[in-house]
Write a protein that holds these residues in place. Sequence first.
Motif, PDB file in Angstrom:
ATOM      1  N   THR A  75       0.798  -1.225   0.000  1.00  0.00           N
ATOM      2  CA  THR A  75       0.000   0.000   0.000  1.00  0.00           C
ATOM      3  C   THR A  75       0.832   1.277   0.000  1.00  0.00           C
ATOM      4  O   THR A  75       0.486   2.245  -0.698  1.00  0.00           O
ATOM      5  CB  THR A  75      -0.958  -0.004   1.198  1.00  0.00           C
ATOM      6  OG1 THR A  75      -1.847  -1.115   1.076  1.00  0.00           O
ATOM      7  CG2 THR A  75      -1.780   1.277   1.251  1.00  0.00           C
ATOM      8  N   PRO A  76       1.944   1.363   0.761  1.00  0.00           N
ATOM      9  CA  PRO A  76       2.709   2.614   0.779  1.00  0.00           C
ATOM     10  C   PRO A  76       3.275   3.028  -0.577  1.00  0.00           C
ATOM     11  O   PRO A  76       3.687   4.174  -0.737  1.00  0.00           O
ATOM     12  CB  PRO A  76       3.846   2.315   1.767  1.00  0.00           C
ATOM     13  CG  PRO A  76       3.324   1.228   2.620  1.00  0.00           C
ATOM     14  CD  PRO A  76       2.484   0.380   1.717  1.00  0.00           C
ATOM     15  N   THR A  77       3.312   2.120  -1.544  1.00  0.00           N
ATOM     16  CA  THR A  77       3.863   2.477  -2.851  1.00  0.00           C
ATOM     17  C   THR A  77       2.796   3.017  -3.803  1.00  0.00           C
ATOM     18  O   THR A  77       3.098   3.336  -4.949  1.00  0.00           O
ATOM     19  CB  THR A  77       4.555   1.271  -3.506  1.00  0.00           C
ATOM     20  OG1 THR A  77       3.584   0.235  -3.755  1.00  0.00           O
ATOM     21  CG2 THR A  77       5.657   0.719  -2.616  1.00  0.00           C
ATOM     22  N   ASN A  78       1.559   3.120  -3.343  1.00  0.00           N
ATOM     23  CA  ASN A  78       0.487   3.669  -4.165  1.00  0.00           C
ATOM     24  C   ASN A  78       0.289   5.148  -3.827  1.00  0.00           C
ATOM     25  O   ASN A  78       0.284   5.525  -2.667  1.00  0.00           O
ATOM     26  CB  ASN A  78      -0.815   2.899  -3.929  1.00  0.00           C
ATOM     27  CG  ASN A  78      -0.685   1.425  -4.270  1.00  0.00           C
ATOM     28  OD1 ASN A  78       0.036   1.060  -5.194  1.00  0.00           O
ATOM     29  ND2 ASN A  78      -1.370   0.575  -3.521  1.00  0.00           N
ATOM     30  N   ILE A  79       0.066   5.976  -4.844  1.00  0.00           N
ATOM     31  CA  ILE A  79      -0.053   7.409  -4.632  1.00  0.00           C
ATOM     32  C   ILE A  79      -1.504   7.855  -4.556  1.00  0.00           C
ATOM     33  O   ILE A  79      -1.914   8.529  -3.617  1.00  0.00           O
ATOM     34  CB  ILE A  79       0.653   8.200  -5.752  1.00  0.00           C
ATOM     35  CG1 ILE A  79       2.144   7.841  -5.797  1.00  0.00           C
ATOM     36  CG2 ILE A  79       0.490   9.702  -5.527  1.00  0.00           C
ATOM     37  CD1 ILE A  79       2.894   8.551  -6.903  1.00  0.00           C
ATOM     38  N   GLY A  80      -2.313   7.493  -5.545  1.00  0.00           N
ATOM     39  CA  GLY A  80      -3.680   7.986  -5.589  1.00  0.00           C
ATOM     40  C   GLY A  80      -3.684   9.501  -5.731  1.00  0.00           C
ATOM     41  O   GLY A  80      -3.052  10.068  -6.608  1.00  0.00           O
ATOM     42  N   THR A  81      -4.391  10.177  -4.823  1.00  0.00           N
ATOM     43  CA  THR A  81      -4.410  11.639  -4.825  1.00  0.00           C
ATOM     44  C   THR A  81      -3.474  12.215  -3.771  1.00  0.00           C
ATOM     45  O   THR A  81      -3.413  13.424  -3.580  1.00  0.00           O
ATOM     46  CB  THR A  81      -5.829  12.158  -4.528  1.00  0.00           C
ATOM     47  OG1 THR A  81      -6.261  11.636  -3.255  1.00  0.00           O
ATOM     48  CG2 THR A  81      -6.806  11.721  -5.608  1.00  0.00           C
TER      49      THR A  81
END
Length: 294
Positions: A84-90
């Motif tokens: 999860t920490p490697t996902n940016i999203g907004t």
Amino acid sequence: MLILERPWTRQPQAAVNLDKHSSIALLNVLSWNATRPAHAEKKGDFTGIPYNLTQAASIAGKYGPVVAQSFNGTNSYVSLGDPTPTNIGTGSIAFEVLFRTTSVVTPQMLIAKDSYITNGREYLLSINEESRNGHVRLVLFSGNNSYFVLETPIAAITANTWHHLFACRAANTTNEGLSIFVDGVYQTRTNAANAGFPTATVQNGETEARIGSRTYTGNFNYFSGDIAFARIYTNTPADCTAIAKALADNPWQLFAPRRIYIPTAAAAASAPTITALSAISITATSAQPRISYS
């Protein structure tokens, strides 16, 4: 009372104190460290899988001494999976790498989540793209064919030289936006004043995060050279400039030796509980305070 030392590196703490930037406490860090090449670290151990790395000579000079790992430019990389920490999203995110490349001609990946699969393109941090020799590039993808590119306007990277790279996306701010710093020096930035400010959601295609390559078939762009560490920060604070300069001054300070005090049984018995602290409005957090010892 017992005093335990937790030595991450042999580097002394820097004169620059990151704690004066209150927002540094908001950082969550996923870090791959060459001194422990079989792991990435995030509040404990998060396993990373290294492929075809060899130990490099210790770094001398400003950033040393410390162990680095050599990437052969052919099939070396570290897989971080899709945590999860490697996902940016907004949200906000930052990337930090201490590296030395053998070439400023060959395109090379430093950190990437970039795949040819549907919705698989997320972001990449690279050097020497499209004959832009010695330039650093950060790309964020809101779709496989929709993306934003930020690149240093000059050739900021020199072959066979150690460089500290910090690239930051401070979402929802008008001052920082997207920034790149090399060796603590500001290189380029886009913010809300620019038409290209990247406010779009970065897509999450469940792509494998890698250090030293990407999963884009036919264009892996393997890194050639040495990497001492690569870090991904989430909840990045707005003051990217101050943090980039502080980390460049001493990139080890977030992982410097810390002293952990274990009280005697008698002292522990009389210590306040979390419940007691909560009752008087003292909030316990996971942030580790910095204490200077003279």
